[in-house]
Design a protein around this motif. Structure first.
Motif, PDB file in Angstrom:
ATOM      1  N   LEU A  56       0.852  -1.111   0.061  1.00 48.70           N
ATOM      2  CA  LEU A  56      -0.061  -0.068   0.244  1.00 48.70           C
ATOM      3  C   LEU A  56       0.958   1.245  -0.084  1.00 48.70           C
ATOM      4  CD1 LEU A  56      -2.912   0.979   0.355  1.00 48.70           C
ATOM      5  CD2 LEU A  56      -2.523   1.128   2.790  1.00 48.70           C
ATOM      6  N   LYS A  64      -3.302   6.004   4.871  1.00 53.81           N
ATOM      7  CA  LYS A  64      -3.053   4.620   5.057  1.00 53.81           C
ATOM      8  C   LYS A  64      -2.996   4.051   6.365  1.00 53.81           C
ATOM      9  CE  LYS A  64       1.365   5.347   3.383  1.00 53.81           C
ATOM     10  NZ  LYS A  64       1.184   6.937   3.468  1.00 53.81           N
ATOM     11  N   ASP A 181       2.676  -1.705   9.116  1.00 58.83           N
ATOM     12  CA  ASP A 181       2.358  -0.251   8.990  1.00 58.83           C
ATOM     13  C   ASP A 181       3.913   0.332   9.013  1.00 58.83           C
ATOM     14  OD1 ASP A 181       1.780   2.282   8.054  1.00 58.83           O
ATOM     15  OD2 ASP A 181       0.206   2.432   9.842  1.00 58.83           O
ATOM     16  N   GLU A 182       4.517   0.433   7.829  1.00 58.41           N
ATOM     17  CA  GLU A 182       6.120   1.091   7.513  1.00 58.41           C
ATOM     18  C   GLU A 182       6.862   0.075   8.425  1.00 58.41           C
ATOM     19  OE1 GLU A 182       6.264   5.135   7.869  1.00 58.41           O
ATOM     20  OE2 GLU A 182       4.542   5.483   6.866  1.00 58.41           O
ATOM     21  N   THR A 213       2.817  -1.241   4.217  1.00 64.26           N
ATOM     22  CA  THR A 213       2.913   0.098   3.697  1.00 64.26           C
ATOM     23  C   THR A 213       4.256   0.450   3.732  1.00 64.26           C
ATOM     24  OG1 THR A 213       2.957   1.312   5.849  1.00 64.26           O
ATOM     25  CG2 THR A 213       0.635   0.924   4.732  1.00 64.26           C
TER      26      THR A 213
END
Ligand SMILES: Nc1ncnc2c1ncn2[C@@H]1O[C@H](COP(=O)(O)OP(=O)(O)OP(=O)(O)O)[C@@H](O)[C@H]1O
Length: 734
Positions: A56, A64, A181-182, A213
């Protein structure tokens, strides 16, 4: 039932629901606003297949993290649909939140006091993984992610190390769906490559679905599918190769720039069309997902009917693999909370020593009579009343039954306790009054030159005494009532001394002492004693308020810390309920409250002889209950506010009204009627009266004066707990 509901579905719906069962995530027309009419997610559609990696991508702030938090059930969308692993997050049977999902939020989201091993055990246990499996996984992940040594505390790790531990915690239980997430931000390229290799392996070998992401757009080339987001919308969703071909770019970064530019141009021209509608998907079912219309009438009833054979097999495997016992989760939560407490020895010492110190200070500082009070004395009758030579005399003459008085002013003055009243002699009235005005004395006392003589005349003449006789036979006293407490205390001592002298004179003059008795007679008090120490009067209110506010201040930061650290959301995603988190905190904090209550009562009752005429067990129960109530109030504060500073304001701000209105400083009966009603509803007022009734009157719990206090605390506790849970639920659902 399910088959009957299916009969009402259109063909399109049927295909849609079949897709929600097959795919890991299906999102349709999702919309989410934090503030009214500002959409963070805007008509967003997305499909993530099982056994694949979904990259993403999107600019900072495009939504996001919001999207991912909605997928794992931490937040809810305002409209549209999100289906995860065959169910809607939060619905029965979806398994989300729960151990089927592994979530690594953008923030580190680890307890700072945890070590690497603590973090793995905590997240493993709340996901229901057995300890030996956690140990194996820890060894594996340590090797894969180069985790810091198992005993290193999170707060002593570098940013990159913390991120790796956080990543490992999301994977400890081998979830079916990994939401990352990252995870690779700040990591070196070699480690990033290793992580991608591992993700590819688990998608292929374990059929895990991964949503990741990243701001390193090029690394997303390794994903099976890439979704490009901008301003809350998914601009495109396809394989990296197809996207680059479609936009005739060499890199994903270029494609993203082109798409973003295109959307910006469209917006400028007022075209709201979403580019994703133009994208040709590599998977035919996805196209269907974008065009299926929503049939609200059938929708909710189908929440639980999606159960394909494949899903069933996975569920059964899960049950064998991850046995999520509630008690095990709870134990993990208790261990975490206890560890957070123990790893702050300063905090524990404060929690234990502070109440003892306060009680000690209270009983030492409050209630004893004021001492060393300077009194300015002007004695025109006998000068300085040198103690050894001048002592007022009463001469009784047997023959005439008469009585003569000499220097009675000295008898009056000598009778005071020198440690309490220090007599400073002044030559005249003016200088004595000046001494009071100048703060050198708390009062001035004046005896006329013929004080004793005038007293005798007054006795002889009775109501026919002249004004002069009356004036000269009176001790004239001017007090500094600026300090009312000291002034009143002094007044009482002067009166007491006067009655003492009067009695002794009557005895020496052979007068029946009953003539001197006041027509007002105080019998032995029914409860308490006339000389009750003020500290004993204040003690119930003080002790209850101390325990209440200590418990409040210790708990008012807890949920905030959990939330700020991100552990809260992560724990919820693992399937732990708000009630379980709250209960685990309450248990640990209550253990501390029990220690505080024991110490405070020991100091008060054993150390300072606070009398307890009623059942001690009732006192202990009452104090424990007020501690529990204080804890609930603290939790409520930490739920409704979001920063430690505001929590401090609220708890300190409520301290003063509560103590002022609790009746322990000034009796409630002295307050205006409306404040009396406010006071009665507070959690410490009636319980203070109950405690005083047990201590002073020896009442037991079956007396209404006592049980009403218990009732009030009980009501407050239940109300605060309910408000806590409701507030937490509404926040979680936000
Ligand atoms: N709790 C919140 N309350 C209000 N607004 C919020 C909240 N959380 C996020 N936002 C706003 O929503 C928008 C999207 O935020 P989000 O964190 O989802 O973006 P993101 O794409 O993950 O950004 P980044 O890549 O920088 O992490 C931002 O404008 C942000 O300010």
């Amino acid at each position: 039932m399910a088959s009957r509901q299916r009969e009402y579905l259109t063909e399109e719906d049927r295909r849609f629901y079949e897709m929600t069962a097959q795919e890991a995530i299906v999102i349709r027309n999702a919309r989410k606003c934090y503030t009214k009419n500002v959409a963070v997610l805007d008509n967003l559609n997305m499909v993530v297949s099982r056994g694949s990696i979904y990259g993403l991508l999107g600019a900072s702030g495009c939504g996001k993290s919001t999207l991912l938090s909605c997928v794992v059930g931490v937040r809810r969308i305002d409209s549209g649909d999100i289906w995860v692993l065959g169910g809607k997050p939060g619905s029965k049977g979806s398994g989300i939140p729960g151990p089927r999902v592994g979530y690594m939020p953008q923030e580190i989201s680890l307890v700072k006091e945890f070590t690497t091993a603590n973090a793995m055990y905590y997240f493993g246990r709340i996901s229901g993984v057995e300890d030996d499996v956690i140990e194996e996984r820890l060894a594996f992940l340590t090797k894969l992610l180069h985790l810091p040594p198992r005993n290193t505390q999170v707060k002593h790790m570098s940013g990159g190390q913390q991120r790796r531990v956080s990543f490992a915690a999301a994977m400890i239980h081998k979830p079916e769906l990994l939401i990352l997430d990252e995870p690779t931000v700040g990591l070196d390229p070699v480690l990033r490559a290793d992580i991608w290799d591992h993700l590819i392996t688990i998608t292929r070998e374990e059929d895990t679905a991964v949503v990741i992401t990243t701001h390193y757009i090029e690394e997303a080339k390794q994903a099976d599918k890439v979704g490009m987001m901008r301003c809350g919308q998914l601009l495109t969703e396809s394989t990296p190769g197809q996207i680059m071909t479609q936009f005739q770019c060499q890199t994903l970064e270029e494609a993203f720039l082109t798409l973003s530019q295109r959307q910006a141009d469209n917006q400028e021209r007022g075209i709201t069309e979403v580019v994703s509608n133009e994208v040709t998907s590599h998977n035919p079912t996805e196209v269907n997902s974008m065009t299926v219309s929503l049939h609200n009438g059938h929708y909710s009833s189908t929440d639980n009917i999606i159960s394909t054979e494949k899903q069933q097999i996975r569920d059964n495997e899960d049950i064998g693999k991850v046995v999520t016992s509630k008690w095990k989760k709870f134990r993990a939560l208790l261990t975490k909370n206890a560890m957070q407490l123990v790893k702050h020895p300063g905090g524990v010492a404060f929690a234990v020593i502070f109440p003892v110190l306060q009680t000690f200070l209270f009983f030492n500082a409050i209630g004893e009579d004021p001492k060393n009070l300077h009194m300015a004395v002007v004695n025109k009758e006998a000068g300085n009343c040198n103690y050894s030579s001048i002592w007022g005399e009463v001469n009784y003459y047997e023959d005439t039954h008469d009585c003569d008085f000499v220097d009675l002013s000295c008898r009056y003055l000598h009778g005071f306790d020198d440690s309490i009243i220090i007599k400073d002699y002044y030559p005249d009235e003016n200088s004595a009054v000046e001494a009071v005005r100048g703060g050198k004395a708390v009062g001035a006392m004046f005896f006329s030159s013929n004080f004793s003589k005038a007293l005798r005349s007054r006795r002889d003449n009775g109501r026919f005494s002249t004004d002069e006789e009356l004036e000269d036979s009176s001790v004239q006293i001017s007090l500094d009532m600026g300090n009312r407490q000291i002034g009143l205390n002094l007044q009482k001592r002067l009166f007491d001394r006067f009655f003492e002298i009067q009695n002794s004179i009557m005895q020496e003059c052979h007068i029946d002492p009953r003539f001197g008795e006041m027509p007002l007679r105080f019998e032995e008090p029914l409860f308490g004693s006339v000389n009750q120490k003020y500290s004993n009067f204040m003690a119930p209110g003080f002790l209850l308020t101390v325990i209440f506010f200590l418990a409040t201040s210790l708990t008012s930061a807890i949920i905030i810390s959990d939330r700020v650290e991100g552990v809260w959301d992560r724990t919820l995603v693992a399937g732990v309920t708000v009630q379980q988190i709250l209960a685990a905190h309450i248990m640990v904090q209550f253990a501390l409250t029990c220690i505080q209550v024991t110490l405070v009562l020991c100091v008060a009752i054993l150390g300072f002889n606070l009398p307890c005429r009623g059942p001690l067990l009732a006192v202990i129960t009452l104090v424990l209950m007020i501690g529990f109530c204080g804890m609930c109030y603290g939790f409520f504060i930490s739920v409704i506010v979001s920063t430690h500073t505001v929590a401090n304001y609220v708890s300190t701000g409520s301290f003063y009204p509560l103590i002022l209105l609790s009746g322990c400083i000034w009796p409630m009966e002295g307050m205006p009627v409306f404040l009396q009603w406010v006071s009665r509803t507070l959690p410490t007022t009636l319980p203070s009266l109950s405690m005083r009734a047990i201590l002073e009157k020896g009442y037991s719990i079956d007396e209404s004066e006592v049980y009403v206090g218990f009732l009030i605390i009980g009501l407050w506790t239940v109300a605060l707990m309910i408000m806590c849970i409701l507030a937490l639920r509404s926040k979680t659902a936000g």
